[in-house]
Scaffold this active site. Structure first.
Site, PDB file in Angstrom:
ATOM      1  N   LYS A  22       0.838  -1.212   0.000  1.00  0.00           N
ATOM      2  CA  LYS A  22       0.000   0.000   0.000  1.00  0.00           C
ATOM      3  C   LYS A  22       0.869   1.257   0.000  1.00  0.00           C
ATOM      4  O   LYS A  22       0.626   2.189  -0.754  1.00  0.00           O
ATOM      5  CB  LYS A  22      -0.890  -0.015   1.250  1.00  0.00           C
ATOM      6  CG  LYS A  22      -1.533   1.304   1.564  1.00  0.00           C
ATOM      7  CD  LYS A  22      -2.485   1.204   2.734  1.00  0.00           C
ATOM      8  CE  LYS A  22      -2.008   1.720   4.061  1.00  0.00           C
ATOM      9  NZ  LYS A  22      -1.482   3.056   4.156  1.00  0.00           N
ATOM     10  N   ASN A  23       1.911   1.255   0.850  1.00  0.00           N
ATOM     11  CA  ASN A  23       2.696   2.475   0.997  1.00  0.00           C
ATOM     12  C   ASN A  23       3.671   2.725  -0.159  1.00  0.00           C
ATOM     13  O   ASN A  23       4.311   3.768  -0.219  1.00  0.00           O
ATOM     14  CB  ASN A  23       3.458   2.459   2.334  1.00  0.00           C
ATOM     15  CG  ASN A  23       2.503   2.630   3.505  1.00  0.00           C
ATOM     16  OD1 ASN A  23       1.320   2.911   3.319  1.00  0.00           O
ATOM     17  ND2 ASN A  23       3.014   2.456   4.714  1.00  0.00           N
ATOM     18  N   CYS A 118      -5.250  12.631  12.779  1.00  0.00           N
ATOM     19  CA  CYS A 118      -6.011  11.406  12.639  1.00  0.00           C
ATOM     20  C   CYS A 118      -5.891  10.658  13.949  1.00  0.00           C
ATOM     21  O   CYS A 118      -5.277  11.155  14.885  1.00  0.00           O
ATOM     22  CB  CYS A 118      -5.541  10.579  11.460  1.00  0.00           C
ATOM     23  SG  CYS A 118      -3.909   9.912  11.686  1.00  0.00           S
ATOM     24  N   ARG A 123      -0.784  14.924  12.539  1.00  0.00           N
ATOM     25  CA  ARG A 123       0.173  14.584  11.470  1.00  0.00           C
ATOM     26  C   ARG A 123       0.414  15.812  10.613  1.00  0.00           C
ATOM     27  O   ARG A 123      -0.173  15.979   9.559  1.00  0.00           O
ATOM     28  CB  ARG A 123      -0.359  13.402  10.650  1.00  0.00           C
ATOM     29  CG  ARG A 123      -0.403  12.148  11.503  1.00  0.00           C
ATOM     30  CD  ARG A 123      -0.969  10.969  10.791  1.00  0.00           C
ATOM     31  NE  ARG A 123      -0.034  10.317   9.905  1.00  0.00           N
ATOM     32  CZ  ARG A 123      -0.306   9.183   9.265  1.00  0.00           C
ATOM     33  NH1 ARG A 123      -1.472   8.602   9.419  1.00  0.00           N
ATOM     34  NH2 ARG A 123       0.576   8.633   8.462  1.00  0.00           N
ATOM     35  N   ASP A 306       4.167   0.750  12.080  1.00  0.00           N
ATOM     36  CA  ASP A 306       2.950   0.113  11.560  1.00  0.00           C
ATOM     37  C   ASP A 306       2.774  -1.318  12.082  1.00  0.00           C
ATOM     38  O   ASP A 306       1.686  -1.879  11.963  1.00  0.00           O
ATOM     39  CB  ASP A 306       2.964   0.090  10.021  1.00  0.00           C
ATOM     40  CG  ASP A 306       2.682   1.463   9.448  1.00  0.00           C
ATOM     41  OD1 ASP A 306       2.273   2.352  10.216  1.00  0.00           O
ATOM     42  OD2 ASP A 306       2.869   1.656   8.227  1.00  0.00           O
ATOM     43  N   ARG A 398      -8.676  -0.785   4.551  1.00  0.00           N
ATOM     44  CA  ARG A 398      -7.835   0.252   3.933  1.00  0.00           C
ATOM     45  C   ARG A 398      -6.480  -0.315   3.511  1.00  0.00           C
ATOM     46  O   ARG A 398      -5.864   0.189   2.562  1.00  0.00           O
ATOM     47  CB  ARG A 398      -7.583   1.397   4.926  1.00  0.00           C
ATOM     48  CG  ARG A 398      -8.756   2.347   5.088  1.00  0.00           C
ATOM     49  CD  ARG A 398      -8.300   3.567   5.857  1.00  0.00           C
ATOM     50  NE  ARG A 398      -7.003   3.984   5.339  1.00  0.00           N
ATOM     51  CZ  ARG A 398      -6.018   4.449   6.076  1.00  0.00           C
ATOM     52  NH1 ARG A 398      -6.145   4.591   7.365  1.00  0.00           N
ATOM     53  NH2 ARG A 398      -4.867   4.804   5.516  1.00  0.00           N
TER      54      ARG A 398
HETATM   55  C1  UD1 Z   1       4.179   6.850   6.298  1.00  0.00           C
HETATM   56  C2  UD1 Z   1       3.321   5.626   6.087  1.00  0.00           C
HETATM   57  C3  UD1 Z   1       2.748   5.146   7.411  1.00  0.00           C
HETATM   58  C4  UD1 Z   1       3.864   4.945   8.426  1.00  0.00           C
HETATM   59  C5  UD1 Z   1       4.763   6.171   8.531  1.00  0.00           C
HETATM   60  C6  UD1 Z   1       5.981   5.962   9.402  1.00  0.00           C
HETATM   61  C7  UD1 Z   1       2.473   5.920   3.842  1.00  0.00           C
HETATM   62  C8  UD1 Z   1       1.316   6.139   2.968  1.00  0.00           C
HETATM   63  N1  UD1 Z   1       2.258   5.966   5.166  1.00  0.00           N
HETATM   64  O1  UD1 Z   1       3.343   7.863   6.817  1.00  0.00           O
HETATM   65  O2  UD1 Z   1       2.061   3.913   7.182  1.00  0.00           O
HETATM   66  O3  UD1 Z   1       3.292   4.704   9.702  1.00  0.00           O
HETATM   67  O4  UD1 Z   1       5.237   6.535   7.216  1.00  0.00           O
HETATM   68  O5  UD1 Z   1       6.709   4.861   8.955  1.00  0.00           O
HETATM   69  O6  UD1 Z   1       3.571   5.683   3.388  1.00  0.00           O
HETATM   70  N2  UD1 Z   1       5.955  14.664  10.615  1.00  0.00           N
HETATM   71  C9  UD1 Z   1       6.050  16.008  10.908  1.00  0.00           C
HETATM   72  N3  UD1 Z   1       5.971  16.894   9.860  1.00  0.00           N
HETATM   73  C10 UD1 Z   1       5.805  16.488   8.553  1.00  0.00           C
HETATM   74  C11 UD1 Z   1       5.710  15.111   8.282  1.00  0.00           C
HETATM   75  C12 UD1 Z   1       5.795  14.211   9.338  1.00  0.00           C
HETATM   76  O7  UD1 Z   1       6.185  16.402  12.067  1.00  0.00           O
HETATM   77  O8  UD1 Z   1       5.747  17.351   7.668  1.00  0.00           O
HETATM   78  C13 UD1 Z   1       6.009  13.688  11.739  1.00  0.00           C
HETATM   79  C14 UD1 Z   1       4.702  12.909  11.884  1.00  0.00           C
HETATM   80  O9  UD1 Z   1       3.753  13.628  12.640  1.00  0.00           O
HETATM   81  C15 UD1 Z   1       5.149  11.647  12.569  1.00  0.00           C
HETATM   82  C16 UD1 Z   1       6.547  11.436  11.981  1.00  0.00           C
HETATM   83  O10 UD1 Z   1       6.950  12.678  11.434  1.00  0.00           O
HETATM   84  O11 UD1 Z   1       5.233  11.835  13.939  1.00  0.00           O
HETATM   85  C17 UD1 Z   1       6.599  10.366  10.915  1.00  0.00           C
HETATM   86  O12 UD1 Z   1       5.758  10.712   9.846  1.00  0.00           O
HETATM   87  P1  UD1 Z   1       6.060  10.304   8.332  1.00  0.00           P
HETATM   88  O13 UD1 Z   1       7.334   9.556   8.263  1.00  0.00           O
HETATM   89  O14 UD1 Z   1       5.906  11.531   7.498  1.00  0.00           O
HETATM   90  O15 UD1 Z   1       4.860   9.313   8.044  1.00  0.00           O
HETATM   91  P2  UD1 Z   1       3.845   9.380   6.836  1.00  0.00           P
HETATM   92  O16 UD1 Z   1       4.562   9.669   5.583  1.00  0.00           O
HETATM   93  O17 UD1 Z   1       2.682  10.215   7.197  1.00  0.00           O
END
Ligand code: UD1
Length: 424
Positions: A22-23, A118, A123, A306, A398
């Site tokens: 999915k990711n 969420c 996030r 995850d 999902r």
């Molecule tokens: C992706 C995955 C999700 C997984 C996560 C961490 C997809 C579609 N989803 O989510 O399944 O759990 O990686 O492995 O690939 N953060 C900030 N600012 C930002 C972006 C992120 O503070 O602009 C923080 C987030 O709040 C969180 C951490 O960074 O605490 C990790 O987030 P991130 O690595 O961005 O995860 P996702 O890309 O949302």
């Protein structure tokens, strides 16, 4: 709302094939927007999950023709590409944010609403926006809308404050058609980022270094059609390994990439699970579950957040005390309350959870609060005495293709009941 009804206490046995991740699929579908050739992007190994249909609807609304047949997805650009992502889609799936980078690269503008928080915690997207701004994107925020535009994207050096998976992917997709070179430092190293790099290179882009903390992108004038096979889903694979282990069963997963699960396999072994591997399969054998000292979730190659919830379910039955530290997301312990309803012994404080293994879990009516929390509850139900009902199954849909069918194939007693769920 649909529910799973699970009769616990049956060992899983047999084998399963794991489909595409999915990711990987979500950012790669978004990256297909970059295709300016007269042909289609064709993606193979696509799992039939709810998020696929949400992303398909978004691409439809942007003017692409998207056809899904078997496990193949064909994405063809239309005459005109729209730049507004409807609010409903943004609320439905956070990954809609992935459209920012490719739309800016392809047509120079995008308008969308904040994806918001969420159930696993806030996030933010500050790292995405900061990186885009350094590539020359102007970002305006008004009445909950983000409107971003760029006359011309210019390659630059980007230092991420945290190796965010989504920000790394969005910035790579924005930079591939930029003028000149971009280097992303402190990039996320997840296998799905390597998959995105390989896909973009198959489209004619020039991305190097994914899988390390430094990713180099040389802008190219255009990206085109290609055929591409998505990597297997390491999180789905990990979930089914844990499902086998919690029931004391013996299950082989085929068509996976075992090295993507190294940290997971190491922790499972520490928990007493016997695991054997080949080049593209892993087999769980019966073992006697014992507590792990500390499990910390971390960016790849650490233990994936995850799989924290499914692993927590497993540890509720492991002899001794296991400490879980959730470092990636702020509020990712909602499954613990539900596990307690099933007789688990858990104490949560901030980002720490102390699990004391119990002899028996008991069936209960529980609520899937998010995707991986839902998977954890199914695992606990498989090992519990009596019958459990897991509500809000659409969260599980999902990210897992017909989980009940996969588990039934392995001998579980699980049925889907009720309905209908929200349709994407
Ligand atoms: C992706 C995955 C999700 C997984 C996560 C961490 C997809 C579609 N989803 O989510 O399944 O759990 O990686 O492995 O690939 N953060 C900030 N600012 C930002 C972006 C992120 O503070 O602009 C923080 C987030 O709040 C969180 C951490 O960074 O605490 C990790 O987030 P991130 O690595 O961005 O995860 P996702 O890309 O949302």
């Amino acid at each position: 709302m649909e529910e799973f009804i699970v009769e616990g206490g049956h060992k899983l046995s047999g084998s399963l094939q794991v489909k595409g991740a999915k990711n990987s699929m979500l950012p790669i579908m978004a990256a297909s927007v970059l295709n300016s050739s007269d042909g289609s992007v064709v993606l193979h190994n696509i799992p039939n999950i709810y998020d696929l249909h949400v992303m398909k609807n978004i691409l439809d609304s942007l003017g692409f023709k998207v056809e899904y047949q078997g496990d193949t997805l064909q994405i063809t650009p239309g005459e005109e590409i729209h730049y507004v992502i409807p609010d409903d889609f943004m609320r439905e799936m956070r990954s809609s944010i992935f459209l920012m980078g490719p739309l800016l690269a392809r047509i120079g503008k995008v308008k969308l609403t904040y994806p918001g928080g969420c159930s696993i915690g806030p996030r933010p997207i500050d790292l995405h926006l900061k990186g885009l701004a350094s590539l020359g994107v102007q970002v305006r925020e008004e009445n909950g809308y983000i409107e971003a535009s760029a006359e011309k994207l210019l390659g630059t050096d980007i230092h991420l404050d945290y190796p965010s998976v989504g920000a790394t992917e969005n910035l790579i997709m924005a930079a591939v058609l930029a003028h000149g070179k971009t280097t992303i430092y402190n990039a996320a190293k997840e296998p799905e980022i390597v998959d995105l790099q390989n896909f973009l290179n198959a489209m004619g882009c020039q991305v190097r270094g994914a899988g390390t903390e430094k990713i180099r992108i040389e802008g190219v004038p255009a990206a085109g059609k290609c055929h591409y096979r998505i990597i297997p889903d390491r999180i789905v694979a990990g979930t089914y390994l844990m499902a086998a282990a919690i029931t004391g069963g013996e299950v082989t997963l085929h068509e996976i990439i075992p090295s993507h699960l190294d940290a997971v396999v190491a922790k499972l072994k520490e928990a007493g699970v016997e695991i054997q591997g080949t080049e593209d399969s892993l087999t769980v054998k019966d073992g006697s579950l014992r507590a792990v000292e500390t499990l910390r979730t971390l960016p790849y190659p650490g233990f994936p957040t995850d799989l924290q919830a499914p692993m927590s379910a497993l540890l509720t039955k492991a002899r001794g005390d296991s400490l879980i530290v959730e470092n990636v997301f702020e509020a990712r312990f909602q499954h613990m309350e539900e596990l307690i309803k099933m007789n688990a012994q858990v104490n949560v404080k901030d980002r720490n959870a102390l699990i004391t293994g119990v002899e028996r879990l008991v069936g209960a009516r529980v609520n899937a609060t998010d995707l991986r929390a839902g998977a954890a509850l199914v695992l606990a139900a498989l090992a519990a005495e009596g019958t459990s009902v897991i509500q809000h199954v659409w969260h599980i849909d999902r990210g897992y293709e017909s989980m009940e069918k996969a588990l039934k194939q392995l001998g579980a007693r699980i049925e889907r009941a009720g309905g209908p769920d929200p349709s994407p």
